[in-house]
Write an enzyme that holds these catalytic residues in place. Sequence first.
Site, PDB file in Angstrom:
ATOM      1  N   PHE A 189      52.270  24.332  32.459  1.00 46.69           N
ATOM      2  CA  PHE A 189      52.079  25.965  31.969  1.00 46.69           C
ATOM      3  C   PHE A 189      52.902  26.691  32.057  1.00 46.69           C
ATOM      4  CE2 PHE A 189      50.401  29.836  34.303  1.00 46.69           C
ATOM      5  CZ  PHE A 189      50.219  30.408  33.196  1.00 46.69           C
ATOM      6  N   SER A 246      50.765  20.903  41.426  1.00 45.82           N
ATOM      7  CA  SER A 246      50.643  22.308  41.628  1.00 45.82           C
ATOM      8  C   SER A 246      49.235  22.762  41.962  1.00 45.82           C
ATOM      9  CB  SER A 246      51.095  22.943  40.200  1.00 45.82           C
ATOM     10  OG  SER A 246      50.077  23.030  39.135  1.00 45.82           O
ATOM     11  N   THR A 305      56.755  29.653  45.313  1.00 46.31           N
ATOM     12  CA  THR A 305      55.383  30.250  45.407  1.00 46.31           C
ATOM     13  C   THR A 305      55.251  31.233  46.492  1.00 46.31           C
ATOM     14  OG1 THR A 305      53.191  29.821  45.626  1.00 46.31           O
ATOM     15  CG2 THR A 305      54.664  27.973  46.237  1.00 46.31           C
ATOM     16  N   ASP A 306      54.460  32.209  46.217  1.00 43.31           N
ATOM     17  CA  ASP A 306      53.914  32.983  47.574  1.00 43.31           C
ATOM     18  C   ASP A 306      53.340  32.343  48.502  1.00 43.31           C
ATOM     19  OD1 ASP A 306      51.728  33.172  46.107  1.00 43.31           O
ATOM     20  OD2 ASP A 306      51.443  35.086  45.915  1.00 43.31           O
ATOM     21  N   GLU A 307      52.619  31.205  48.150  1.00 40.19           N
ATOM     22  CA  GLU A 307      51.807  30.360  49.098  1.00 40.19           C
ATOM     23  C   GLU A 307      52.383  29.860  50.205  1.00 40.19           C
ATOM     24  OE1 GLU A 307      48.834  27.965  47.623  1.00 40.19           O
ATOM     25  OE2 GLU A 307      48.585  29.030  45.765  1.00 40.19           O
ATOM     26  N   TYR A 363      49.757  21.498  49.569  1.00 37.93           N
ATOM     27  CA  TYR A 363      50.735  21.939  48.441  1.00 37.93           C
ATOM     28  C   TYR A 363      51.723  23.034  48.979  1.00 37.93           C
ATOM     29  CZ  TYR A 363      52.173  25.071  44.534  1.00 37.93           C
ATOM     30  OH  TYR A 363      52.740  26.192  43.791  1.00 37.93           O
ATOM     31  N   LYS A 385      55.835  22.690  49.009  1.00 40.36           N
ATOM     32  CA  LYS A 385      56.611  23.585  48.434  1.00 40.36           C
ATOM     33  C   LYS A 385      57.561  24.158  49.337  1.00 40.36           C
ATOM     34  CE  LYS A 385      56.747  24.742  44.569  1.00 40.36           C
ATOM     35  NZ  LYS A 385      57.346  24.285  43.344  1.00 40.36           N
TER      36      LYS A 385
HETATM   37  P1  NAD Z   1      51.663  22.596  36.065  1.00 42.22           P
HETATM   38  O1  NAD Z   1      50.828  21.624  37.121  1.00 42.22           O
HETATM   39  O2  NAD Z   1      51.082  23.338  35.039  1.00 42.22           O
HETATM   40  O3  NAD Z   1      53.046  21.479  35.368  1.00 42.22           O
HETATM   41  C1  NAD Z   1      53.713  20.971  36.165  1.00 42.22           C
HETATM   42  C2  NAD Z   1      54.296  19.852  35.359  1.00 42.22           C
HETATM   43  O4  NAD Z   1      55.508  19.148  36.118  1.00 42.22           O
HETATM   44  C3  NAD Z   1      53.753  19.199  34.443  1.00 42.22           C
HETATM   45  O5  NAD Z   1      54.279  19.221  32.935  1.00 42.22           O
HETATM   46  C4  NAD Z   1      53.884  17.850  34.934  1.00 42.22           C
HETATM   47  O6  NAD Z   1      53.845  16.675  34.097  1.00 42.22           O
HETATM   48  C5  NAD Z   1      55.262  17.897  35.339  1.00 42.22           C
HETATM   49  N1  NAD Z   1      55.339  16.871  36.615  1.00 42.22           N
HETATM   50  C6  NAD Z   1      54.688  16.770  37.802  1.00 42.22           C
HETATM   51  N2  NAD Z   1      55.408  15.826  38.597  1.00 42.22           N
HETATM   52  C7  NAD Z   1      56.551  15.450  37.880  1.00 42.22           C
HETATM   53  C8  NAD Z   1      57.733  14.425  38.253  1.00 42.22           C
HETATM   54  N3  NAD Z   1      57.658  13.777  39.428  1.00 42.22           N
HETATM   55  N4  NAD Z   1      58.794  14.459  37.616  1.00 42.22           N
HETATM   56  C9  NAD Z   1      58.706  15.055  36.345  1.00 42.22           C
HETATM   57  N5  NAD Z   1      57.864  16.184  35.854  1.00 42.22           N
HETATM   58  C10 NAD Z   1      56.651  16.389  36.526  1.00 42.22           C
HETATM   59  O7  NAD Z   1      52.345  23.789  36.949  1.00 42.22           O
HETATM   60  P2  NAD Z   1      52.757  25.220  36.649  1.00 42.22           P
HETATM   61  O8  NAD Z   1      51.582  25.999  37.077  1.00 42.22           O
HETATM   62  O9  NAD Z   1      53.314  25.370  35.356  1.00 42.22           O
HETATM   63  O10 NAD Z   1      53.617  25.617  37.717  1.00 42.22           O
HETATM   64  C11 NAD Z   1      55.026  25.332  37.589  1.00 42.22           C
HETATM   65  C12 NAD Z   1      55.930  25.565  39.036  1.00 42.22           C
HETATM   66  O11 NAD Z   1      55.480  26.883  39.220  1.00 42.22           O
HETATM   67  C13 NAD Z   1      55.523  24.745  40.008  1.00 42.22           C
HETATM   68  O12 NAD Z   1      56.655  24.251  40.830  1.00 42.22           O
HETATM   69  C14 NAD Z   1      54.651  25.730  40.971  1.00 42.22           C
HETATM   70  O13 NAD Z   1      54.693  25.364  42.111  1.00 42.22           O
HETATM   71  C15 NAD Z   1      55.335  26.855  40.749  1.00 42.22           C
HETATM   72  N6  NAD Z   1      54.161  27.899  40.734  1.00 42.22           N
HETATM   73  C16 NAD Z   1      53.129  28.048  39.945  1.00 42.22           C
HETATM   74  C17 NAD Z   1      52.244  29.256  40.219  1.00 42.22           C
HETATM   75  C18 NAD Z   1      51.151  29.318  39.479  1.00 42.22           C
HETATM   76  O14 NAD Z   1      50.310  30.201  39.491  1.00 42.22           O
HETATM   77  N7  NAD Z   1      50.746  28.467  38.578  1.00 42.22           N
HETATM   78  C19 NAD Z   1      52.582  30.395  40.954  1.00 42.22           C
HETATM   79  C20 NAD Z   1      53.799  30.199  41.759  1.00 42.22           C
HETATM   80  C21 NAD Z   1      54.714  29.258  41.716  1.00 42.22           C
HETATM   81  P1  TYD Z   2      43.612  28.840  41.999  1.00 40.01           P
HETATM   82  O1  TYD Z   2      43.836  29.303  40.724  1.00 40.01           O
HETATM   83  O2  TYD Z   2      43.455  27.290  42.193  1.00 40.01           O
HETATM   84  O3  TYD Z   2      45.191  29.277  42.554  1.00 40.01           O
HETATM   85  P2  TYD Z   2      45.728  29.243  44.175  1.00 40.01           P
HETATM   86  O4  TYD Z   2      44.547  28.738  44.924  1.00 40.01           O
HETATM   87  O5  TYD Z   2      47.126  28.663  44.004  1.00 40.01           O
HETATM   88  O6  TYD Z   2      45.781  30.780  44.529  1.00 40.01           O
HETATM   89  O7  TYD Z   2      42.687  29.527  42.861  1.00 40.01           O
HETATM   90  C1  TYD Z   2      42.689  31.030  42.811  1.00 40.01           C
HETATM   91  C2  TYD Z   2      41.478  31.604  43.813  1.00 40.01           C
HETATM   92  O8  TYD Z   2      40.341  31.417  43.105  1.00 40.01           O
HETATM   93  C3  TYD Z   2      41.541  30.953  45.220  1.00 40.01           C
HETATM   94  O9  TYD Z   2      41.164  31.894  46.115  1.00 40.01           O
HETATM   95  C4  TYD Z   2      40.480  29.899  44.973  1.00 40.01           C
HETATM   96  C5  TYD Z   2      39.621  30.434  43.949  1.00 40.01           C
HETATM   97  N1  TYD Z   2      38.644  29.513  43.028  1.00 40.01           N
HETATM   98  C6  TYD Z   2      37.413  29.504  42.957  1.00 40.01           C
HETATM   99  O10 TYD Z   2      36.831  30.391  43.613  1.00 40.01           O
HETATM  100  N2  TYD Z   2      36.727  28.739  42.098  1.00 40.01           N
HETATM  101  C7  TYD Z   2      37.396  27.903  41.527  1.00 40.01           C
HETATM  102  O11 TYD Z   2      36.783  26.929  40.637  1.00 40.01           O
HETATM  103  C8  TYD Z   2      38.821  27.675  41.722  1.00 40.01           C
HETATM  104  C9  TYD Z   2      39.668  26.694  40.943  1.00 40.01           C
HETATM  105  C10 TYD Z   2      39.395  28.596  42.189  1.00 40.01           C
END
Ligand code: NAD
Ligand code: TYD
Length: 351
Positions: A12, A86, A126-128, A151, A155
Amino acid sequence: MRTLLVTGGAGFIGSNFIRHMLIAHADVRVVNLDKLTYAGNLSNLKDIEDDPRYTFVRGDISDRSLVNRLLRDEDVHSILNFAAESHVDRSVLDASPFVTTNIGGTLALLDAAREHGVHRFVQISTDEVYGSLDSEGVFHEESPISPNNPYAATKAAAELLCRAYYRTYGVPVIITRSSNNYGPYQFPEKLIPLMIRNALGGKPLPIYGEGKQVRDWLHVKDNCLAIDLVRERGEGGSVYNIGGSCEKENIEVVERICSILESTMVKEVAASSDHLSPHDLIEFIDDPRGAAHDFRYALDSSRIRESLGWSPTIGFADGLKSTVAWYRTHREWTENVISGEYQEYYEKVYG
Ligand code: NAD
Ligand code: TYD
């Protein structure tokens, strides 16, 4: 021409970042190293796959010989490590792949960076890692790290390795900690795309508990702008919070999605279900995260705002509306990225 090794670029945020970089910088080449797990999809980058400044390599960040070969042969200037497992709910079911990729994979990249020398190593975190807040307060970069779910723990561990490699070997690491991203190409396991997909299909909208948890929403484009700035002008060894300053309870987010759908496409939703309004699809379910469910995240982003001049540009009302519109016009994308594995996963979490 500078070569960036972007890992996890078929996911993503990584795919949005690669698109941003190729458009914003004529002097940048991108090598995208991605394992293509369930979350990685080459269709996310269909529009740029023929760009001569873009190369895709299918592989694992834990594969040391592959990573070493890429750093040597591609003359990599900077590494941006997006690759990760993720999703919190998947980590509650099984933490092992999170440990392997998020910790072991980051270590392999750090070792390769140490051996070959790179100018920047941006670790996307991540903020987590901070854990959970009550209804008051915000996390600063100096707040203690206190992860609550597997998770977040992996991280945090990866971050600690990054910090140690900066101190011990001088690997030029910078860490970004962003809040919850939303926008196009997000896999429909996360809250916003899952709710949009389900509502479009007339399926239940499963809210964990009472939906009172709070997340700070950031449009993915604003995160990409921030990461790009950090890459160019961030200070080695530093951590940067990247928050949307947009705190919302989960129930509000889902209600807003329903209202957008209701106002823009009520006929389509009604035609695919017996319900007249998407709001009627909302269901409160037993929280599958239990005690691991963080109540609230909120970030103080003064450091990146003041030192690099970043601030979010996309408001939540506009961002959510355009995201709903994107999923509405990309229903084929959504159905193509999910598979039998997704159905199994869905069954396990939602019953
Ligand atoms: P995502 O799950 O959409 O994508 C992860 C990508 O990494 C995928 O394309 C997957 O194929 C690839 N991948 C997984 N394991 C791999 C490996 N061993 N080698 C090579 N590629 C691999 O994740 P995202 O939501 O795009 O998140 C990207 C980064 O941002 C992550 O590090 C996540 O922890 C961080 N992050 C995400 C969010 C969010 O809201 N989505 C918020 C804060 C931080
Ligand atoms: P998520 O998108 O999984 O992000 P994160 O857990 O990393 O913050 O979830 C966001 C919030 O939404 C979290 O408090 C869990 C809640 N949630 C639901 O209530 N229903 C759902 O089906 C999902 C996926 C998340």
